[in-house]
Design an enzyme around this catalytic site. Sequence first.
Site, PDB file in Angstrom:
ATOM      1  N   GLY A 110       0.832  -1.204   0.000  1.00 29.43           N
ATOM      2  CA  GLY A 110       0.000   0.000   0.000  1.00 29.43           C
ATOM      3  C   GLY A 110       0.862   1.247   0.000  1.00 29.43           C
ATOM      4  O   GLY A 110       1.016   1.896   1.045  1.00 29.43           O
ATOM      5  N   GLU A 131      13.165  -3.684  -5.117  1.00 27.59           N
ATOM      6  CA  GLU A 131      12.108  -4.033  -6.073  1.00 27.59           C
ATOM      7  C   GLU A 131      12.659  -4.134  -7.497  1.00 27.59           C
ATOM      8  O   GLU A 131      12.150  -4.886  -8.312  1.00 27.59           O
ATOM      9  CB  GLU A 131      10.997  -2.966  -6.007  1.00 27.59           C
ATOM     10  CG  GLU A 131       9.735  -3.340  -6.757  1.00 27.59           C
ATOM     11  CD  GLU A 131       8.635  -2.276  -6.688  1.00 27.59           C
ATOM     12  OE1 GLU A 131       8.782  -1.282  -5.963  1.00 27.59           O
ATOM     13  OE2 GLU A 131       7.634  -2.460  -7.396  1.00 27.59           O
ATOM     14  N   GLU A 185      10.391   6.569 -17.422  1.00 29.67           N
ATOM     15  CA  GLU A 185      10.871   7.962 -17.439  1.00 29.67           C
ATOM     16  C   GLU A 185      11.653   8.243 -16.146  1.00 29.67           C
ATOM     17  O   GLU A 185      12.717   8.876 -16.175  1.00 29.67           O
ATOM     18  CB  GLU A 185       9.691   8.941 -17.556  1.00 29.67           C
ATOM     19  CG  GLU A 185       9.008   8.949 -18.910  1.00 29.67           C
ATOM     20  CD  GLU A 185       8.065   7.759 -19.113  1.00 29.67           C
ATOM     21  OE1 GLU A 185       7.676   7.095 -18.121  1.00 29.67           O
ATOM     22  OE2 GLU A 185       7.709   7.480 -20.280  1.00 29.67           O
TER      23      GLU A 185
HETATM   24  C1  LIG Z   1       0.017  -2.976 -12.951  1.00 25.36           C
HETATM   25  C2  LIG Z   1       0.458  -2.078 -11.845  1.00 25.36           C
HETATM   26  C3  LIG Z   1       0.619  -2.597 -10.577  1.00 25.36           C
HETATM   27  C4  LIG Z   1       0.975  -1.761  -9.531  1.00 25.36           C
HETATM   28  N1  LIG Z   1       1.054  -2.289  -8.260  1.00 25.36           N
HETATM   29  C5  LIG Z   1       1.255  -1.468  -7.200  1.00 25.36           C
HETATM   30  C6  LIG Z   1       1.189  -1.980  -5.874  1.00 25.36           C
HETATM   31  O1  LIG Z   1       0.954  -3.176  -5.647  1.00 25.36           O
HETATM   32  N2  LIG Z   1       1.345  -1.116  -4.854  1.00 25.36           N
HETATM   33  C7  LIG Z   1       1.611   0.202  -5.039  1.00 25.36           C
HETATM   34  O2  LIG Z   1       1.776   0.920  -4.060  1.00 25.36           O
HETATM   35  N3  LIG Z   1       1.682   0.718  -6.299  1.00 25.36           N
HETATM   36  C8  LIG Z   1       1.495  -0.076  -7.377  1.00 25.36           C
HETATM   37  N4  LIG Z   1       1.535   0.440  -8.660  1.00 25.36           N
HETATM   38  C9  LIG Z   1       1.689   1.868  -8.833  1.00 25.36           C
HETATM   39  C10 LIG Z   1       2.970   2.306  -9.525  1.00 25.36           C
HETATM   40  O3  LIG Z   1       4.052   2.278  -8.633  1.00 25.36           O
HETATM   41  C11 LIG Z   1       2.702   3.715 -10.080  1.00 25.36           C
HETATM   42  O4  LIG Z   1       1.712   3.590 -11.077  1.00 25.36           O
HETATM   43  C12 LIG Z   1       3.936   4.339 -10.644  1.00 25.36           C
HETATM   44  O5  LIG Z   1       4.849   4.660  -9.633  1.00 25.36           O
HETATM   45  C13 LIG Z   1       3.575   5.637 -11.424  1.00 25.36           C
HETATM   46  O6  LIG Z   1       2.810   6.488 -10.657  1.00 25.36           O
HETATM   47  P1  LIG Z   1       1.445   7.112 -11.212  1.00 25.36           P
HETATM   48  O7  LIG Z   1       0.623   6.006 -11.749  1.00 25.36           O
HETATM   49  O8  LIG Z   1       0.874   7.955 -10.123  1.00 25.36           O
HETATM   50  O9  LIG Z   1       1.866   8.014 -12.438  1.00 25.36           O
HETATM   51  P2  LIG Z   1       2.504   9.473 -12.382  1.00 25.36           P
HETATM   52  O10 LIG Z   1       3.576   9.507 -11.345  1.00 25.36           O
HETATM   53  O11 LIG Z   1       1.397  10.457 -12.256  1.00 25.36           O
HETATM   54  O12 LIG Z   1       3.167   9.569 -13.794  1.00 25.36           O
HETATM   55  C14 LIG Z   1       2.426   9.887 -14.981  1.00 25.36           C
HETATM   56  C15 LIG Z   1       3.429  10.030 -16.136  1.00 25.36           C
HETATM   57  O13 LIG Z   1       4.324  11.126 -15.875  1.00 25.36           O
HETATM   58  C16 LIG Z   1       5.676  10.685 -15.908  1.00 25.36           C
HETATM   59  N5  LIG Z   1       6.468  11.379 -14.859  1.00 25.36           N
HETATM   60  C17 LIG Z   1       6.102  11.579 -13.568  1.00 25.36           C
HETATM   61  N6  LIG Z   1       7.093  12.222 -12.905  1.00 25.36           N
HETATM   62  C18 LIG Z   1       8.095  12.434 -13.797  1.00 25.36           C
HETATM   63  C19 LIG Z   1       9.389  13.054 -13.721  1.00 25.36           C
HETATM   64  N7  LIG Z   1       9.850  13.567 -12.564  1.00 25.36           N
HETATM   65  N8  LIG Z   1      10.153  13.070 -14.838  1.00 25.36           N
HETATM   66  C20 LIG Z   1       9.704  12.538 -16.003  1.00 25.36           C
HETATM   67  N9  LIG Z   1       8.476  11.956 -16.146  1.00 25.36           N
HETATM   68  C21 LIG Z   1       7.693  11.901 -15.055  1.00 25.36           C
HETATM   69  C22 LIG Z   1       5.621   9.196 -15.613  1.00 25.36           C
HETATM   70  O14 LIG Z   1       6.745   8.529 -16.146  1.00 25.36           O
HETATM   71  C23 LIG Z   1       4.319   8.795 -16.297  1.00 25.36           C
HETATM   72  O15 LIG Z   1       4.542   8.570 -17.670  1.00 25.36           O
HETATM   73  C24 LIG Z   1       1.215  -0.386  -9.751  1.00 25.36           C
HETATM   74  C25 LIG Z   1       1.082   0.132 -11.038  1.00 25.36           C
HETATM   75  C26 LIG Z   1       0.714  -0.693 -12.075  1.00 25.36           C
HETATM   76  C27 LIG Z   1       0.554  -0.108 -13.443  1.00 25.36           C
END
Ligand SMILES: Cc1cc2nc3c(=O)[nH]c(=O)nc-3n(C[C@H](O)[C@H](O)[C@H](O)COP(=O)(O)OP(=O)(O)OC[C@H]3O[C@@H](n4cnc5c(N)ncnc54)[C@H](O)[C@@H]3O)c2cc1C
Length: 401
Positions: free
Chosen positions: A127, A244, A388
């Site tokens: 989480g 991880e 990214e």
């Molecule tokens: C299938 C799946 C399973 C997952 N399982 C878990 C889980 O079990 N537990 C958990 O806690 N999380 C989980 N996650 C979450 C995952 O860690 C996040 O989706 C990931 O860290 C990206 O965060 P976000 O989705 O909020 O996207 P955002 O952080 O909002 O990013 C959106 C876009 O902006 C880009 N971006 C953001 N910041 C920057 C920057 N500084 N420089 C350049 N580009 C940037 C990103 O690369 C992306 O393309 C899972 C995600 C997926 C897809």
Amino acid sequence: MDLRFTPEENAFRAEVRKFFQTEIPLSIRRKVIEGRELTKNDIVTSHKTLHKRGWATPGWPVEWGGTGWSPVQFYMFGEEMQTNGVPPPVGFNVSMHGPVLIQFGTEAQKKHHLPRIAACDDWWCQGFSEPGSGSDLASLKTSAVRQGDHYIVNGQKIWTTLAQHADWMFLLVRTDPNAKKQLGISYLMLDMKTPGITIRPIVTIDGGKEVNEVFFDNVKIPVENLVGEENRGWDCAKYLLGNERTGIARVGLSKMRVARIKELARKVDAGNGSLMDDPRFAEKVAAVEVELKALEMTQLRVVSEDAKSGRGGKPNPASSILKIKGSEIQQMTTELLMEVAGPLALPFVDEDDMTGHNEAPGGADWAGPTAPVYFNNRKVSIYGGTNEIQHNIIAKAVLGF
Ligand SMILES: Cc1cc2nc3c(=O)[nH]c(=O)nc-3n(C[C@H](O)[C@H](O)[C@H](O)COP(=O)(O)OP(=O)(O)OC[C@H]3O[C@@H](n4cnc5c(N)ncnc54)[C@H](O)[C@@H]3O)c2cc1C
């Protein structure tokens, strides 16, 4: 640089392969190879079989059930696991929470939880992410307010993988809203049977239900379930996220997929022979194989460097390169599998069954999971830190910008 394996290392690989091929049920391994959904029971069965052999927690310190293997042995174990379609031990248990507990937990926490984590008697989920707090994880808002012997937790997590299977969750919460964002976070353990938790599945583009939203409404967590110090949870999070990304290149998985692409393409008629005889298709397969070979060499270089220098348990920043390339190649292999399946890859959804996991018509049983696997694999460039973000890490840690 010498990249040859020793006879002992090759004997180790043979032993591991034999174990996987004889002890892990073929019915489970076939599902992995064919891209079919695993049940909780499949994953736990595989985990427990490995645990019985002493191989579910190889990376842990020996005193807590680790194997003390060399980096080369870890590499071989991972590759054989993937090429033979063995579901890996539950990563939330073994690669994430277990190591955090070993590093930061109290003796009582370790004694109670580690044996259950190792044996997968309890399934853990992660989480961390929240809406708006993924890449910028430290901005998370789920609050935990201390009241006597408990924290009262309110807020929401998102993308929680397989929360529906979980007995426990390790989670990050904000315990000091006034501190600098990284300094007001704590790492807690939550029994998923506690009142006030709602799990809501997010149906993914392939029709699967592997990720969830999890809501907390005045959820009570005993203070003894705090790991490490209050407001120092970011130390645990950084430690966990470093772990991880190890092994994330999945070279073995892509090798297994390339072999499958070739095997299936030989069965597909393409006019004057099979699809594999089509020079344009064969060229695409060769291009992926070249990329995969280069990735394998890079991975072996990292393994060899780590074997010589050790890194004091710290992740190698080159793992970001492996993550980017590994995920790109995994996605390429699913694209090629789609090309092999052609129109049979179309999921024809039965109106009464909106899971999208139906088989393709025409008896080509193998083609059914192709499109779901293709869509599902879009995730590999997002989780574990997006590609990214990995580029940013490489710029800083490898190139020194
Ligand atoms: C299938 C799946 C399973 C997952 N399982 C878990 C889980 O079990 N537990 C958990 O806690 N999380 C989980 N996650 C979450 C995952 O860690 C996040 O989706 C990931 O860290 C990206 O965060 P976000 O989705 O909020 O996207 P955002 O952080 O909002 O990013 C959106 C876009 O902006 C880009 N971006 C953001 N910041 C920057 C920057 N500084 N420089 C350049 N580009 C940037 C990103 O690369 C992306 O393309 C899972 C995600 C997926 C897809």
